[in-house]
Design a protein around this motif. Structure first.
Motif, PDB file in Angstrom:
ATOM      1  N   ALA A 155       0.834  -1.202   0.000  1.00 42.17           N
ATOM      2  CA  ALA A 155       0.000   0.000   0.000  1.00 42.17           C
ATOM      3  C   ALA A 155       0.869   1.252   0.000  1.00 42.17           C
ATOM      4  N   LEU A 156       1.953   1.209   0.768  1.00 38.73           N
ATOM      5  CA  LEU A 156       2.868   2.343   0.813  1.00 38.73           C
ATOM      6  C   LEU A 156       3.539   2.555  -0.545  1.00 38.73           C
ATOM      7  N   ILE A 157       3.926   1.465  -1.190  1.00 40.19           N
ATOM      8  CA  ILE A 157       4.531   1.558  -2.524  1.00 40.19           C
ATOM      9  C   ILE A 157       3.544   2.173  -3.511  1.00 40.19           C
ATOM     10  N   ASP A 158       2.278   1.740  -3.450  1.00 33.74           N
ATOM     11  CA  ASP A 158       1.262   2.311  -4.335  1.00 33.74           C
ATOM     12  C   ASP A 158       1.084   3.800  -4.087  1.00 33.74           C
ATOM     13  N   THR A 159       1.158   4.189  -2.809  1.00 30.90           N
ATOM     14  CA  THR A 159       1.041   5.613  -2.473  1.00 30.90           C
ATOM     15  C   THR A 159       2.175   6.407  -3.082  1.00 30.90           C
ATOM     16  N   LEU A 160       3.379   5.886  -2.997  1.00 31.58           N
ATOM     17  CA  LEU A 160       4.524   6.580  -3.573  1.00 31.58           C
ATOM     18  C   LEU A 160       4.445   6.615  -5.100  1.00 31.58           C
TER      19      LEU A 160
END
Length: 344
Positions: A155-160
């Motif tokens: 999820a964090l990767i998608d946010t970035l």
């Protein structure tokens, strides 16, 4: 992760007598080896280590860095005039406040994130935790090894991936200027990895002959970042030489031994180590300024790597900090965020 911000007022000086042997003052990074060597070393150190899941994750990250560094190869485009102007002012040419970051570092971030989630990348079968919690002090907050990344990390990767350029540049600037809000610690891990690719690629394009050691010898002469550790050589022109290794651009530079990296004091230095660890890693502590820095000894292991061995010796950091000593500058992959003091 503070970088040099002001020019020192003293000129660099090197050997003045022909024929006198002297270690090279500055050694530029080898882009083809920098990240893959770190990954291999972490893979070697990880089995049975108390921080094994995190070491394996950072090894995976380093392998992704290697792919991006050797394919996209993002770098700053500095002219000979830019470099000369900076060195004449006794400033590192790649200092965060001294040159405009190229947007290509964000391309490196995108490629890095893409490679991390590729099917052939793995971290471990029982992944549950993400990267939002501070890492380093508690291994239970470290992503375990598995076939897939933890959902929170994905999820964090998608946010970035979907973040706008302003947000990404702000995260990068916060890190380079030494202030990371605790809420941004997880994202900063990936920002750091991309910046390391960019700065290492930029440094690899420069010549050591065009650079000068800074008056503040604890800072990298290429990008102005603090060192991650000092390596005591076992070979070369003068075995036993200390080279500090940059935490950002991977440049190495000579620093006199038995001199505190933080305050340049010499009167109250001593070494700390962990029994039965082979003597590879020691902490050089200074009772004058109450700081310490890591020393890695090639004599005891020629395969050591500054990033990997520093990370794997976190137990020594805990022991020395319990004695009241603060670290000169932290490994970027052991950030806790929240304040400038936390990250050197």
């Amino acid at each position: 992760m503070k970088q040099a911000e002001a020019p020192p007022d003293k000129a660099w000086s090197g050997p003045t007598h022909a024929g006198v042997k002297s270690p090279a003052p500055i050694v530029m990074p080898d882009l083809a080896r920098r990240f893959v060597v770190t990954a291999a070393r972490l893979d070697h150190l990880a089995p049975g280590h108390p921080m094994e899941p995190w070491l394996r994750f950072v090894a995976r990250l380093a392998r992704a860095q290697h792919v991006v560094a050797t394919t996209l190869a993002p770098a700053a485009a500095l002219s000979a005039e830019d470099i000369a102007r900076a060195t004449e002012a006794r400033l590192p040419p790649l200092a965060a406040d001294g040159h405009q970051r190229s947007p290509v570092w964000r391309d490196a971030l995108t490629r890095l994130l893409d490679h991390l989630v590729a099917p052939n990348a793995s971290v471990g079968p029982n992944a549950r935790m993400g990267l939002n919690a501070p890492v380093g002090a508690d291994s239970s907050a470290i992503p375990p090894q598995g076939d897939d990344l933890p959902p929170a990390t994905l999820a964090l990767i998608d946010t970035l991936r979907t973040a706008d350029p302003t947000t990404l540049e702000t995260l990068a600037t916060h890190f380079l200027r030494g202030h990371i809000p605790a809420a941004d610690t997880g994202a900063t891990v990936f920002i750091v990895a991309a910046l390391q690719i960019y700065f290492t690629g930029s440094a690899a394009r420069l010549s050591a002959a065009d650079l000068r050691l800074l008056q503040e010898r604890s800072l990298c002469p290429c990008c102005g970042s603090p060192s991650i550790a000092g390596v005591i050589t076992a070979s070369g022109i003068i075995p036993g030489t200390r080279y500090l290794h940059c935490s950002m651009c991977s440049t190495a530079w000579n620093h006199t031994r038995t001199v505190c990296v933080t305050c340049a004091g010499t009167r109250k230095l001593s070494l700390r180590g962990i029994e039965d660890d082979g003597g590879v890693v020691k902490a050089e502590v200074c009772a004058e300024c109450h700081t310490y820095s890591k020393l890695l000894y090639q004599l005891h292991d020629t395969q050591l790597d500054p990033v990997a061995d520093d990370l794997a010796s976190f137990g020594l950091d805990l022991l020395v900090s319990e004695e009241g000593f603060a670290r000169h500058a932290l490994n970027p992959f052991l950030l806790t965020g929240d304040s400038e003091d936390d990250i050197g």
